[in-house]
Write a protein that holds these residues in place. Sequence first.
Motif, mmCIF file in Angstrom:
data_model
loop_
_atom_site.group_PDB
_atom_site.id
_atom_site.type_symbol
_atom_site.label_atom_id
_atom_site.label_comp_id
_atom_site.label_asym_id
_atom_site.label_seq_id
_atom_site.Cartn_x
_atom_site.Cartn_y
_atom_site.Cartn_z
ATOM 1 N N TRP A 110 -14.685 -0.381 2.560
ATOM 2 C CA TRP A 110 -13.505 -0.138 3.203
ATOM 3 C C TRP A 110 -13.592 -1.135 4.260
ATOM 4 O O TRP A 110 -14.611 -0.934 5.203
ATOM 5 N N GLN A 154 -12.008 -3.346 8.000
ATOM 6 C CA GLN A 154 -10.667 -3.920 8.687
ATOM 7 C C GLN A 154 -10.712 -5.367 8.920
ATOM 8 O O GLN A 154 -11.720 -5.653 9.360
ATOM 9 N N LEU A 200 -5.391 -5.815 9.304
ATOM 10 C CA LEU A 200 -5.140 -5.064 7.895
ATOM 11 C C LEU A 200 -6.580 -4.196 7.762
ATOM 12 O O LEU A 200 -7.575 -4.747 7.994
ATOM 13 N N GLU A 201 -6.095 -3.120 6.904
ATOM 14 C CA GLU A 201 -7.226 -2.196 6.226
ATOM 15 C C GLU A 201 -7.149 -2.164 4.701
ATOM 16 O O GLU A 201 -5.963 -2.192 4.280
ATOM 17 N N GLY A 202 -8.144 -2.430 4.240
ATOM 18 C CA GLY A 202 -8.061 -1.902 3.076
ATOM 19 C C GLY A 202 -9.702 -2.152 2.371
ATOM 20 O O GLY A 202 -10.560 -2.319 2.887
ATOM 21 N N ARG A 208 -7.545 -4.787 -1.194
ATOM 22 C CA ARG A 208 -6.732 -3.679 -1.717
ATOM 23 C C ARG A 208 -6.224 -2.667 -0.831
ATOM 24 O O ARG A 208 -7.096 -1.994 -0.371
ATOM 25 N N ARG A 209 -5.071 -2.801 -0.402
ATOM 26 C CA ARG A 209 -4.339 -1.811 0.457
ATOM 27 C C ARG A 209 -4.337 -0.260 -0.028
ATOM 28 O O ARG A 209 -4.301 -0.132 -1.185
ATOM 29 N N SER A 210 -4.132 0.491 0.841
ATOM 30 C CA SER A 210 -3.886 2.135 0.474
ATOM 31 C C SER A 210 -2.651 2.240 -0.276
ATOM 32 O O SER A 210 -2.516 3.227 -1.198
ATOM 33 N N ASP A 211 -1.657 1.499 -0.071
ATOM 34 C CA ASP A 211 -0.551 1.627 -1.169
ATOM 35 C C ASP A 211 -0.605 0.955 -2.285
ATOM 36 O O ASP A 211 0.388 0.788 -3.150
ATOM 37 N N SER A 245 -3.715 -7.718 -0.713
ATOM 38 C CA SER A 245 -3.353 -8.941 0.294
ATOM 39 C C SER A 245 -4.439 -10.074 0.094
ATOM 40 O O SER A 245 -5.941 -9.491 -0.169
#
Length: 254
Positions: free
Chosen positions: A209, A211, A219-221, A235-238, A242
Amino acid sequence: FSRLGTCELAREIVVFAETASTNDSAMQRGRQGAEGGIVIFAERQTAGRGRFGRAWASAPYRGLWFSMLMRPDLPPSAWPRLTTWAAVSLASTIENSLGLPVSIKWPNDIYLSGRKIAGILAESGADVNGRPFAVVGIGVNVNQSQAEFPPELATKAASLSMITGRLIDRPTLAAHLLRELGTRFPQILADFPAMIAAARRRSLLLGHWVQVQSGHNILEGRAEELDPDGQLLLRRSDGTLSRLSAGEVTIIPS
Ligand code: BTN
């Protein structure tokens, strides 16, 4: 450095006792219209530069501080691949020289035993005739002692000699590195997937994970994959993906 052999990447090898930044020197030669194949080393940089306008600590006579002026015969879309090429060449040279596994922190940081030991600064420009050129700058921390690093880098950076406990012959390492860069260069076009695979195998980020700061965006993922051009897929949390071409990455401890 007089023992360094020449090759297409290094038709001309310049060794300065001192310059502000070898990237600046190579950019200047490029703007003046010089052909590619010039490699500029400096024993001392008075204004060594890292990415994001940061200073690059370049202790005199202790590292490899150099920049390659290139006019690569590559389509413009393939120029970002130069960073992956440099990172993989650096990692495999250091592994072969020291017998220790090296990691790549996407896109351009080289790590050994959890410390940053080398970085890459790729830039581009055009000369008065509008002919484009690239400058790929490489800094390798070779023989510094801990005390020679600025205090803020004390726990983050290290030299090869600090990790191996012995002094390393810089010209020999430079010769191995130039040879590796030269051998791998054709792979940029002929088999870039193999180069991506070599970067993936050594990736410090994939599966973590993270940033990523890219310009003003943060962006975080989960760092999921490198795409075929060497971009990072996050891979974003939603659940969305990206695609990032550059950025400053921090691993978020789980
Ligand atoms: C980074 O990790 O931010 C990139 C560091 C690149 C440093 C090298 S040292 C030789 C060349 N000249 C410079 O001014 N920078 C690069």
